[in-house]
Design a protein around this motif. Structure first.
Motif, PDB file in Angstrom:
ATOM      1  N   VAL A 168      28.967 -17.974  -8.616  1.00  0.00           N
ATOM      2  CA  VAL A 168      29.303 -19.109  -9.331  1.00  0.00           C
ATOM      3  C   VAL A 168      28.009 -19.994  -9.829  1.00  0.00           C
ATOM      4  O   VAL A 168      27.105 -20.430  -8.918  1.00  0.00           O
ATOM      5  CB  VAL A 168      30.422 -20.110  -8.762  1.00  0.00           C
ATOM      6  N   ASP A 169      27.886 -20.308 -11.033  1.00  0.00           N
ATOM      7  CA  ASP A 169      26.750 -21.105 -11.786  1.00  0.00           C
ATOM      8  C   ASP A 169      26.717 -22.347 -11.042  1.00  0.00           C
ATOM      9  O   ASP A 169      27.922 -23.045 -11.294  1.00  0.00           O
ATOM     10  CB  ASP A 169      26.907 -20.979 -13.141  1.00  0.00           C
ATOM     11  N   GLY A 170      25.766 -22.804 -10.213  1.00  0.00           N
ATOM     12  CA  GLY A 170      25.884 -24.320  -9.461  1.00  0.00           C
ATOM     13  C   GLY A 170      25.343 -25.292 -10.531  1.00  0.00           C
ATOM     14  O   GLY A 170      24.871 -26.407 -10.070  1.00  0.00           O
ATOM     15  N   THR A 171      24.976 -25.056 -11.604  1.00  0.00           N
ATOM     16  CA  THR A 171      24.123 -25.950 -12.461  1.00  0.00           C
ATOM     17  C   THR A 171      25.291 -26.865 -13.430  1.00  0.00           C
ATOM     18  O   THR A 171      26.475 -26.223 -13.553  1.00  0.00           O
ATOM     19  CB  THR A 171      23.279 -25.290 -13.568  1.00  0.00           C
ATOM     20  N   GLY A 172      24.956 -27.871 -13.768  1.00  0.00           N
ATOM     21  CA  GLY A 172      25.904 -28.654 -14.561  1.00  0.00           C
ATOM     22  C   GLY A 172      26.389 -29.850 -13.852  1.00  0.00           C
ATOM     23  O   GLY A 172      26.005 -30.453 -12.475  1.00  0.00           O
ATOM     24  N   THR A 173      27.463 -30.365 -14.359  1.00  0.00           N
ATOM     25  CA  THR A 173      27.862 -31.797 -13.626  1.00  0.00           C
ATOM     26  C   THR A 173      28.911 -31.053 -12.515  1.00  0.00           C
ATOM     27  O   THR A 173      29.095 -30.119 -12.213  1.00  0.00           O
ATOM     28  CB  THR A 173      29.162 -32.236 -14.536  1.00  0.00           C
ATOM     29  N   MET A 174      28.768 -32.133 -11.418  1.00  0.00           N
ATOM     30  CA  MET A 174      29.685 -31.712 -10.340  1.00  0.00           C
ATOM     31  C   MET A 174      30.986 -31.379 -10.697  1.00  0.00           C
ATOM     32  O   MET A 174      31.578 -30.324 -10.151  1.00  0.00           O
ATOM     33  CB  MET A 174      29.846 -33.027  -9.298  1.00  0.00           C
ATOM     34  N   ASP A 175      31.787 -31.804 -11.533  1.00  0.00           N
ATOM     35  CA  ASP A 175      33.158 -31.605 -11.954  1.00  0.00           C
ATOM     36  C   ASP A 175      33.308 -30.007 -12.711  1.00  0.00           C
ATOM     37  O   ASP A 175      33.982 -29.240 -12.395  1.00  0.00           O
ATOM     38  CB  ASP A 175      33.708 -32.747 -13.103  1.00  0.00           C
ATOM     39  N   ASP A 176      31.962 -29.572 -13.270  1.00  0.00           N
ATOM     40  CA  ASP A 176      32.044 -28.470 -13.913  1.00  0.00           C
ATOM     41  C   ASP A 176      31.800 -27.432 -12.866  1.00  0.00           C
ATOM     42  O   ASP A 176      32.500 -26.410 -12.793  1.00  0.00           O
ATOM     43  CB  ASP A 176      30.928 -28.335 -14.915  1.00  0.00           C
ATOM     44  N   VAL A 177      31.012 -27.682 -11.974  1.00  0.00           N
ATOM     45  CA  VAL A 177      30.667 -26.832 -10.744  1.00  0.00           C
ATOM     46  C   VAL A 177      31.875 -26.642 -10.089  1.00  0.00           C
ATOM     47  O   VAL A 177      32.640 -25.446  -9.890  1.00  0.00           O
ATOM     48  CB  VAL A 177      29.404 -27.240 -10.038  1.00  0.00           C
ATOM     49  N   ARG A 178      32.607 -27.704  -9.760  1.00  0.00           N
ATOM     50  CA  ARG A 178      34.061 -27.721  -8.797  1.00  0.00           C
ATOM     51  C   ARG A 178      34.912 -26.904  -9.606  1.00  0.00           C
ATOM     52  O   ARG A 178      35.739 -26.059  -8.941  1.00  0.00           O
ATOM     53  CB  ARG A 178      34.464 -29.055  -8.559  1.00  0.00           C
ATOM     54  N   ARG A 179      35.155 -27.281 -10.924  1.00  0.00           N
ATOM     55  CA  ARG A 179      36.052 -26.246 -11.616  1.00  0.00           C
ATOM     56  C   ARG A 179      35.741 -24.869 -11.576  1.00  0.00           C
ATOM     57  O   ARG A 179      36.755 -23.997 -11.531  1.00  0.00           O
ATOM     58  CB  ARG A 179      36.247 -26.653 -13.072  1.00  0.00           C
ATOM     59  N   ARG A 180      34.604 -24.439 -11.599  1.00  0.00           N
ATOM     60  CA  ARG A 180      34.057 -22.872 -11.812  1.00  0.00           C
ATOM     61  C   ARG A 180      34.394 -22.524 -10.260  1.00  0.00           C
ATOM     62  O   ARG A 180      34.934 -21.417  -9.928  1.00  0.00           O
ATOM     63  CB  ARG A 180      32.676 -22.699 -12.050  1.00  0.00           C
ATOM     64  N   VAL A 181      34.130 -23.001  -9.138  1.00  0.00           N
ATOM     65  CA  VAL A 181      34.381 -22.639  -7.774  1.00  0.00           C
ATOM     66  C   VAL A 181      35.741 -22.525  -7.613  1.00  0.00           C
ATOM     67  O   VAL A 181      36.034 -21.639  -6.985  1.00  0.00           O
ATOM     68  CB  VAL A 181      33.630 -23.706  -6.979  1.00  0.00           C
ATOM     69  N   GLU A 182      36.615 -23.539  -7.944  1.00  0.00           N
ATOM     70  CA  GLU A 182      38.012 -23.694  -7.704  1.00  0.00           C
ATOM     71  C   GLU A 182      38.556 -22.415  -8.331  1.00  0.00           C
ATOM     72  O   GLU A 182      39.435 -21.645  -7.864  1.00  0.00           O
ATOM     73  CB  GLU A 182      38.690 -24.557  -7.789  1.00  0.00           C
ATOM     74  N   GLY A 183      38.167 -22.263  -9.742  1.00  0.00           N
ATOM     75  CA  GLY A 183      38.848 -21.054 -10.452  1.00  0.00           C
ATOM     76  C   GLY A 183      38.294 -19.565  -9.888  1.00  0.00           C
ATOM     77  O   GLY A 183      39.329 -18.911  -9.830  1.00  0.00           O
ATOM     78  N   ALA A 184      37.074 -19.462  -9.264  1.00  0.00           N
ATOM     79  CA  ALA A 184      36.895 -18.186  -8.691  1.00  0.00           C
ATOM     80  C   ALA A 184      37.658 -18.039  -7.516  1.00  0.00           C
ATOM     81  O   ALA A 184      38.010 -16.945  -7.384  1.00  0.00           O
ATOM     82  CB  ALA A 184      35.410 -18.264  -8.303  1.00  0.00           C
ATOM     83  N   VAL A 185      38.005 -18.968  -6.681  1.00  0.00           N
ATOM     84  CA  VAL A 185      38.792 -18.690  -5.318  1.00  0.00           C
ATOM     85  C   VAL A 185      40.251 -18.747  -5.878  1.00  0.00           C
ATOM     86  O   VAL A 185      40.803 -17.509  -5.289  1.00  0.00           O
ATOM     87  CB  VAL A 185      38.568 -20.143  -4.400  1.00  0.00           C
ATOM     88  N   ALA A 186      40.663 -19.518  -6.826  1.00  0.00           N
ATOM     89  CA  ALA A 186      42.037 -19.028  -7.195  1.00  0.00           C
ATOM     90  C   ALA A 186      42.503 -17.646  -7.699  1.00  0.00           C
ATOM     91  O   ALA A 186      43.365 -17.053  -7.464  1.00  0.00           O
ATOM     92  CB  ALA A 186      42.370 -20.131  -8.316  1.00  0.00           C
TER      93      ALA A 186
END
Length: 193
Positions: A168-186
């Motif tokens: 998961v790309d960890g750059t960008g806003t905290m909310d953007d990264v959180r959405r990417r992380v949660e999407g990958a896990v979902a």
């Protein structure tokens, strides 16, 4: 769901592990928090860990393994957890595999946060200025990044070979990264359901 969150120091593992823990309804278990707790309480394990942490070195496997084994043995970690900062060596991978196997369980997925080194150094130095963490000097940070690249990055490849890695790309806003992380896990949770 039993998750690992990996990435170099400053990648945001602690920030995003808490949200993931809520998502999987299990505890966020941070080895950094375990170390600070033991050091603060001046336990035998904490005194051993402190001298390595102060030098920017990894705490020896045996010390870390004992702390993690104790924490994973608590009832709240029986069916779900997010492990942050462990494993960091091949020996720790084997220890975690054996510990979970003895319980009839296994790691379900490994989330790796990727961030360029220059951004990592800047993040950690900002955090150090705000929180006063004495272990976050620039020299120590650069050494920790080198140690990560040498010792821990190969574990990421190994988990990739097992088909468990979610990069998961960890750059960008905290909310953007959180959405990417949660999407990958979902996505992985849906595939394993």
């Amino acid at each position: 769901m039993r998750l690992l969150i990996m990435g170099p120091p400053g990648a945001g593992k602690g920030t995003h592990a808490g949200a993931l823990a809520a998502l999987v309804d299990g505890p966020h278990i941070s080895t950094g928090d375990l170390f600070r707790d033991h050091v603060g309480r001046r336990t035998e394990l904490g005194r051993l860990a402190e001298k390595y942490i102060s030098a920017g070195e990894y705490v020896p496997d045996a010390v870390t393994d004992d702390m993690v084994r104790d924490r994973l043995g608590r009832p709240d970690a029986a069916r779900a957890f997010v492990l942050d900062g462990y494993p960091r060596t091949g020996t720790q991978v084997a220890t975690l595999d054996a510990l979970l196997d003895a319980r009839g369980a296994a790691v379900d997925a490994v989330v790796e946060l990727t961030v360029p080194d220059d951004e990592l150094v800047a993040r950690i130095l900002r955090r150090s200025a705000v929180s006063g963490r004495s272990d976050d000097t620039e020299d120590v940070v650069r050494h920790r990044l080198a140690v990560y690249a040498d010792q821990t990055a190969p574990l990421v490849r190994a988990y990739g070979e097992r088909g468990l890695l979610l990069r998961v790309d960890g750059t960008g806003t905290m909310d953007d990264v959180r959405r990417r992380v949660e999407g990958a896990v979902a996505a992985i949770a849906g595939a394993t359901a």
